[in-house]
Scaffold this motif. Sequence first.
Motif, PDB file in Angstrom:
ATOM      1  N   LYS A  88      -6.263  36.302  38.381  1.00 34.89           N
ATOM      2  CA  LYS A  88      -6.879  37.032  37.274  1.00 34.89           C
ATOM      3  C   LYS A  88      -7.972  36.191  36.603  1.00 34.89           C
ATOM      4  CE  LYS A  88      -5.806  39.429  32.965  1.00 34.89           C
ATOM      5  NZ  LYS A  88      -4.773  39.775  32.005  1.00 34.89           N
ATOM      6  N   ILE A  89      -7.722  34.889  36.436  1.00 40.04           N
ATOM      7  CA  ILE A  89      -8.709  33.998  35.829  1.00 40.04           C
ATOM      8  C   ILE A  89      -9.990  33.977  36.663  1.00 40.04           C
ATOM      9  CG2 ILE A  89      -9.228  31.571  35.314  1.00 40.04           C
ATOM     10  CD1 ILE A  89      -6.195  31.317  34.604  1.00 40.04           C
ATOM     11  N   LYS A  90      -9.855  33.829  37.973  1.00 41.42           N
ATOM     12  CA  LYS A  90     -11.037  33.766  38.838  1.00 41.42           C
ATOM     13  C   LYS A  90     -11.755  35.112  38.867  1.00 41.42           C
ATOM     14  CE  LYS A  90     -13.904  31.664  41.478  1.00 41.42           C
ATOM     15  NZ  LYS A  90     -14.726  30.578  40.969  1.00 41.42           N
ATOM     16  N   ILE A  91     -11.024  36.205  38.903  1.00 39.94           N
ATOM     17  CA  ILE A  91     -11.652  37.532  38.908  1.00 39.94           C
ATOM     18  C   ILE A  91     -12.424  37.758  37.610  1.00 39.94           C
ATOM     19  CG2 ILE A  91     -11.161  40.012  38.816  1.00 39.94           C
ATOM     20  CD1 ILE A  91      -8.988  39.479  40.967  1.00 39.94           C
ATOM     21  N   GLN A  92     -11.867  37.337  36.482  1.00 37.33           N
ATOM     22  CA  GLN A  92     -12.584  37.469  35.206  1.00 37.33           C
ATOM     23  C   GLN A  92     -13.881  36.664  35.234  1.00 37.33           C
ATOM     24  OE1 GLN A  92      -9.506  36.287  32.427  1.00 37.33           O
ATOM     25  NE2 GLN A  92      -8.838  38.406  32.126  1.00 37.33           N
TER      26      GLN A  92
END
Length: 192
Positions: A88-92
């Motif tokens: 989720k962090i990388k996608i954000q």
Amino acid sequence: MNKILTLILIMMAAQLSANETKTTQDLINMGKVVNFNNLEFHLKWSANPSAKYFKQEYLQSGSSLDNYKEMITVDALKGKLTLEQALKIKIQELQQLKKTNPIVNYSVYQKDKSYTLDFIMTDGGELFEWNLYKYINKGTGEKQHLVLCSYTYRKIIKTQEMAEQFFGYIKDQRNNMIQELHKIDISSVEIK
């Protein structure tokens, strides 16, 4: 939320350290050579920017950290960060980049107990990158850690023909490279 902020700060520190220090110590028991797609990638750089975060970068012979076409990276983060949280962090981050960089694009695949993030990005100029990130959890309790094993392919694009070749390569190689990424043996990775 504090875990996410901590991870972002750790990753930023790792990038800063990457520009300052070049050591080749195997910090996570991954070994000095990684075999990928019938090629050998040699440990060229490693860092331990915090007590809980380790990063190692592998290149083919003849490549340098300033000038490479393909790279394998193995990161290990001690703690209880889940695969889903890390993803989720990388996608954000990619969604933020996409606001100013229309080339940014990504897909997520799940296999067994791991996720693969497949994404394309640029530096805003001529440098294009295709990345495959495989996220997997290892260990339990005090020895629990997240491992990120990634493959990067990059190329300078100056013409439409070069762009077509770059995207054609990705289209032709995507399935094979994802399979190859999953073949990399990370069973020995540990944080001491």
